[in-house]
Scaffold this motif. Structure first.
Motif, PDB file in Angstrom:
ATOM      1  N   GLN A 177      49.901  -6.599  15.848  1.00  0.00           N
ATOM      2  CA  GLN A 177      49.780  -6.268  14.425  1.00  0.00           C
ATOM      3  C   GLN A 177      48.889  -7.241  13.666  1.00  0.00           C
ATOM      4  OE1 GLN A 177      52.604  -6.691  16.306  1.00  0.00           O
ATOM      5  NE2 GLN A 177      54.390  -5.945  15.182  1.00  0.00           N
ATOM      6  N   THR A 178      48.978  -8.503  14.003  1.00  0.00           N
ATOM      7  CA  THR A 178      48.266  -9.537  13.255  1.00  0.00           C
ATOM      8  C   THR A 178      47.131 -10.159  14.079  1.00  0.00           C
ATOM      9  OG1 THR A 178      49.933 -11.145  13.995  1.00  0.00           O
ATOM     10  CG2 THR A 178      50.277 -10.108  11.840  1.00  0.00           C
ATOM     11  N   ASP A 179      46.731  -9.469  15.142  1.00  0.00           N
ATOM     12  CA  ASP A 179      45.698  -9.991  16.023  1.00  0.00           C
ATOM     13  C   ASP A 179      44.365 -10.100  15.289  1.00  0.00           C
ATOM     14  OD1 ASP A 179      44.387 -10.745  18.422  1.00  0.00           O
ATOM     15  OD2 ASP A 179      43.691  -8.679  18.669  1.00  0.00           O
ATOM     16  N   LYS A 180      43.790 -11.286  15.267  1.00  0.00           N
ATOM     17  CA  LYS A 180      42.495 -11.485  14.622  1.00  0.00           C
ATOM     18  C   LYS A 180      41.756 -12.634  15.291  1.00  0.00           C
ATOM     19  CE  LYS A 180      44.199 -14.612  10.972  1.00  0.00           C
ATOM     20  NZ  LYS A 180      44.306 -14.849   9.518  1.00  0.00           N
ATOM     21  N   LEU A 187      38.071  -4.228  14.005  1.00  0.00           N
ATOM     22  CA  LEU A 187      37.306  -4.151  15.234  1.00  0.00           C
ATOM     23  C   LEU A 187      38.169  -3.425  16.264  1.00  0.00           C
ATOM     24  CD1 LEU A 187      34.622  -5.427  16.471  1.00  0.00           C
ATOM     25  CD2 LEU A 187      36.092  -7.275  17.287  1.00  0.00           C
ATOM     26  N   LEU A 188      37.586  -2.503  17.006  1.00  0.00           N
ATOM     27  CA  LEU A 188      38.339  -1.790  18.039  1.00  0.00           C
ATOM     28  C   LEU A 188      38.355  -2.633  19.315  1.00  0.00           C
ATOM     29  CD1 LEU A 188      36.989   1.845  17.539  1.00  0.00           C
ATOM     30  CD2 LEU A 188      38.848   0.673  16.355  1.00  0.00           C
ATOM     31  N   HIS A 189      39.543  -2.797  19.885  1.00  0.00           N
ATOM     32  CA  HIS A 189      39.722  -3.684  21.031  1.00  0.00           C
ATOM     33  C   HIS A 189      40.316  -2.899  22.202  1.00  0.00           C
ATOM     34  CE1 HIS A 189      41.644  -7.599  22.790  1.00  0.00           C
ATOM     35  NE2 HIS A 189      40.489  -7.323  23.353  1.00  0.00           N
ATOM     36  N   TYR A 190      39.449  -2.479  23.125  1.00  0.00           N
ATOM     37  CA  TYR A 190      39.883  -1.706  24.287  1.00  0.00           C
ATOM     38  C   TYR A 190      40.195  -2.653  25.447  1.00  0.00           C
ATOM     39  CZ  TYR A 190      38.113   2.263  21.647  1.00  0.00           C
ATOM     40  OH  TYR A 190      37.910   3.212  20.669  1.00  0.00           O
ATOM     41  N   SER A 191      41.165  -3.503  25.237  1.00  0.00           N
ATOM     42  CA  SER A 191      41.453  -4.579  26.176  1.00  0.00           C
ATOM     43  C   SER A 191      42.013  -4.082  27.499  1.00  0.00           C
ATOM     44  CB  SER A 191      42.437  -5.568  25.544  1.00  0.00           C
ATOM     45  OG  SER A 191      42.658  -6.650  26.399  1.00  0.00           O
ATOM     46  N   THR A 213      33.958 -22.614   4.804  1.00  0.00           N
ATOM     47  CA  THR A 213      34.797 -21.611   4.159  1.00  0.00           C
ATOM     48  C   THR A 213      35.038 -20.426   5.087  1.00  0.00           C
ATOM     49  OG1 THR A 213      32.823 -20.633   3.157  1.00  0.00           O
ATOM     50  CG2 THR A 213      34.039 -22.253   1.843  1.00  0.00           C
ATOM     51  N   ILE A 214      36.178 -19.765   4.897  1.00  0.00           N
ATOM     52  CA  ILE A 214      36.593 -18.688   5.794  1.00  0.00           C
ATOM     53  C   ILE A 214      36.911 -17.423   4.995  1.00  0.00           C
ATOM     54  CG2 ILE A 214      38.403 -17.938   7.400  1.00  0.00           C
ATOM     55  CD1 ILE A 214      38.654 -20.889   8.246  1.00  0.00           C
ATOM     56  N   GLY A 215      36.430 -16.290   5.495  1.00  0.00           N
ATOM     57  CA  GLY A 215      36.736 -14.994   4.905  1.00  0.00           C
ATOM     58  C   GLY A 215      37.260 -14.055   5.981  1.00  0.00           C
ATOM     59  N   GLU A 216      37.512 -12.820   5.619  1.00  0.00           N
ATOM     60  CA  GLU A 216      37.957 -11.823   6.591  1.00  0.00           C
ATOM     61  C   GLU A 216      37.474 -10.444   6.165  1.00  0.00           C
ATOM     62  OE1 GLU A 216      42.475 -10.800   5.151  1.00  0.00           O
ATOM     63  OE2 GLU A 216      42.198 -12.614   6.349  1.00  0.00           O
ATOM     64  N   PHE A 217      37.324  -9.572   7.148  1.00  0.00           N
ATOM     65  CA  PHE A 217      36.875  -8.219   6.869  1.00  0.00           C
ATOM     66  C   PHE A 217      38.058  -7.260   6.809  1.00  0.00           C
ATOM     67  CE2 PHE A 217      32.823  -9.897   8.633  1.00  0.00           C
ATOM     68  CZ  PHE A 217      32.033  -9.618   7.519  1.00  0.00           C
ATOM     69  N   ARG A 218      37.896  -6.233   6.001  1.00  0.00           N
ATOM     70  CA  ARG A 218      38.961  -5.250   5.799  1.00  0.00           C
ATOM     71  C   ARG A 218      39.026  -4.261   6.962  1.00  0.00           C
ATOM     72  NH1 ARG A 218      38.482  -0.328   3.698  1.00  0.00           N
ATOM     73  NH2 ARG A 218      36.365  -0.826   2.983  1.00  0.00           N
ATOM     74  N   ASN A 219      37.868  -3.790   7.419  1.00  0.00           N
ATOM     75  CA  ASN A 219      37.836  -2.824   8.520  1.00  0.00           C
ATOM     76  C   ASN A 219      38.061  -3.524   9.854  1.00  0.00           C
ATOM     77  OD1 ASN A 219      36.966  -0.096   7.305  1.00  0.00           O
ATOM     78  ND2 ASN A 219      35.544  -1.552   6.358  1.00  0.00           N
ATOM     79  N   ARG A 231      41.823  -6.820  14.700  1.00  0.00           N
ATOM     80  CA  ARG A 231      41.498  -5.926  15.811  1.00  0.00           C
ATOM     81  C   ARG A 231      42.575  -4.855  16.005  1.00  0.00           C
ATOM     82  NH1 ARG A 231      39.758  -9.682  20.841  1.00  0.00           N
ATOM     83  NH2 ARG A 231      41.897 -10.439  20.616  1.00  0.00           N
ATOM     84  N   LYS A 232      42.116  -3.650  16.316  1.00  0.00           N
ATOM     85  CA  LYS A 232      42.995  -2.542  16.663  1.00  0.00           C
ATOM     86  C   LYS A 232      43.037  -2.430  18.171  1.00  0.00           C
ATOM     87  CE  LYS A 232      45.588   1.087  16.131  1.00  0.00           C
ATOM     88  NZ  LYS A 232      46.988   0.942  15.655  1.00  0.00           N
ATOM     89  N   PHE A 233      44.218  -2.642  18.742  1.00  0.00           N
ATOM     90  CA  PHE A 233      44.399  -2.733  20.187  1.00  0.00           C
ATOM     91  C   PHE A 233      44.615  -1.349  20.802  1.00  0.00           C
ATOM     92  CE2 PHE A 233      46.559  -3.798  24.116  1.00  0.00           C
ATOM     93  CZ  PHE A 233      46.050  -5.034  24.473  1.00  0.00           C
ATOM     94  N   PHE A 234      44.001  -1.128  21.985  1.00  0.00           N
ATOM     95  CA  PHE A 234      44.176   0.129  22.716  1.00  0.00           C
ATOM     96  C   PHE A 234      44.607  -0.165  24.145  1.00  0.00           C
ATOM     97  CE2 PHE A 234      41.420   1.199  19.263  1.00  0.00           C
ATOM     98  CZ  PHE A 234      41.726   2.518  18.921  1.00  0.00           C
TER      99      PHE A 234
END
Length: 249
Positions: free
Chosen positions: A126-129, A164-168, A156-162, A111-114
């Motif tokens: 930085q590592t928020d997921k 998520l926008l997080h307007y917390s 099984t677990i995967g992760e996405f490259r792009n 997540r990208k934090f705002f």
């Protein structure tokens, strides 16, 4: 692509509900577990097709989320918070992944934090997921956690490259109240688990939380917002122990 249920829990989310529900445009079902909102959350949500709204008194975040899981009819679910947004790039990545012959059972979203629409690069973000896309048959939120709910994945677990926008954080005061609320719930959780209040632990852990976010996790480079975020994270820890103390009196 297989069918997906879009899930969200809400309480007075009229500022967010329109935009977050638009992020579910590729889901064939939307489940909203609402804690009796007193604003226009439900009114706005009812305008969307394929929406099912369940009114349920808020006890804790885990119970609300598991209720949404139990109500969904599809195995694949996309679980978003009101302050989260899917970018076009992330949307495409999700659809491409689900169109593959083989998938993982659960996916982490970074997540990208705002902070009041200003992007935050450090302060522990930085590592928020979090898990946001997963199979219901392979995952469930762990009972007993009132806040910072945890998804247990049996697969099984995967992760996405792009991201998520997080307007917390829409503004300082509302985020302060959110952090206090989280602290109160966490204190209640610790009391149930038999944790004993300690004034030494309260002040030591509060101070360390600020030091970790502001210095170790480089919040100092986020300017004024980095200082405020670090302070509010430490305030949440302080309120956790205040809540624990009240539960034991």
């Amino acid at each position: 692509m297989m069918n997906i249920s879009g899930l969200i829990i809400t309480q007075n989310e009229e500022k967010n509900i329109q935009q977050v529900l638009e992020c579910f445009d590729f889901c064939n079902e939307i489940i909203i577990v609402d804690s009796f909102s007193t604003d226009k959350t439900v009114e706005i949500a009812e305008k969307f097709p394929n929406v099912k709204i369940i009114q349920h008194k808020f006890e804790d975040f885990t119970k609300q989320r598991n209720l949404a899981l139990d109500t969904a009819k599809n195995d694949w679910v996309l679980f978003l918070d009101g302050d989260e947004r899917i970018t076009p790039e992330l949307r495409k990545e999700i659809i491409d992944e689900l169109n593959k012959d083989q998938q993982k059972d659960a996916y982490y979203f970074y997540r990208k934090f705002f902070f009041a629409e200003k992007p935050i690069n450090y302060s522990g973000t930085q590592t928020d997921k979090n898990f946001r896309l997963f199979r219901r048959s392979k995952a469930r939120y762990i009972a007993g956690k009132k806040v910072h709910e945890t998804l247990e994945v049996n697969g099984t677990i995967g992760e996405f490259r792009n991201k998520l926008l997080h307007y917390s954080v829409s503004d300082y005061e509302s985020y302060k109240q959110k952090m206090i609320h989280y602290g109160v719930l966490k204190g209640q959780e610790l009391a149930i688990k038999g944790k004993k209040y300690s004034i030494l632990a309260q002040y030591a852990k509060t101070a360390f939380k600020f030091f970790k976010a502001y210095i170790m996790r480089l919040g100092i480079f986020d300017g004024k917002e980095g200082y405020q975020l670090s302070y509010l994270q430490s305030l949440s820890v302080f309120e956790t122990y205040e809540s624990l103390k009240k539960e034991q009196n």
